[in-house]
Enzyme design. Sequence first.
Site: not given
Length: 344
Positions: A283, A194, A196, A159
């Site tokens: 995740d 991931d 996200h 991120h």
Amino acid sequence: MKAFLAEARQAEHYPQHFLVNGVMQPNPETPERIAALKAGALRAGCEMVAPREFGMEAIGAVHTPAYLAFLERAWERWQHIPDAAGAVTPNIHPPHRHAGYPASLVAQAGFHMADASCPIAGGTWQSALWSAWSALSAAEALLGGVQSAYALCRPPGHHAGTDLAGGFCYLNNSAIAARYLQARWPKIAILDVDLHHGNGTQDIFWTDPTVFTASIHCDPRRFYPFFWGYAEEEGEGPGKGFNLNLPLPRGSGDAEFLAALDTALARIEHFAPDALVVALGLDAFEGDPFGGLGVTTGGYGRIGAEIARRLPVPTLLVQEGGYLCPELGDNLTAFLGGSSGSGG
């Protein structure tokens, strides 16, 4: 497979709370993640190796000088603010990235921190450095002839943009390693699995046709990072067509994820990279605390095996998300086993 980890140094970072729905809650990006992931890597037969220091040159090839100066000194400067919180957390943000750059630390925090999910504590800078150096050490192993290597990066990185932290991420370990690999291999692909979207990685390579970025993630319309990760985002200028986003409906499981993976791998095969970086978030697991997707432990084995089968190029695995649950280490074991042909 060699696994790179500076265990003690990467555990120093731990801001204990982050802001959720206006309320400070316990931070799930805990040092205990390291032990669970290390155990999973050892079960997969990895040889644990201490990374070396790389200095700042490779990191500075990705992140701006102003941002790195902010990260290095933010905690120290924060201590001079009376009655400040226990960790650097922004309370004001500029309306756009072309705003003025203030001298105030509070305002600089708002400029360089996208959200309140990346607070800076006393050990953050050193842990972020060693996390990046772990990724660089693994990249160095590939350059030395190793076919695949795993970097147990904590804190994670995908991120983080050129001058922006966010979502538990400070330095973009995958991007830093990719740039380092380009000293030998001009064409690099980054595949982000991931939960996200890897918005920081997308930002860094947005106009770059030498790095193909692909991200499979939960649909951002109602899921972090919200503002990035949509299918129409393809890059810009020379980089147009070199960014692929594959958002999945919330709750999607193995079948949907593997179908998206097939699409991503086909595009990467067409790009024909010299080497591959996998931003390995765990995740998307059905039992992860963030609860966005429904990939199973066995699914991670199949994901690892399919990537290795379709892309037999030097491959760097960089740990991203994946939070404490009983199966966290097992998910890593399954992925590594699948990617090495011993499981999945």
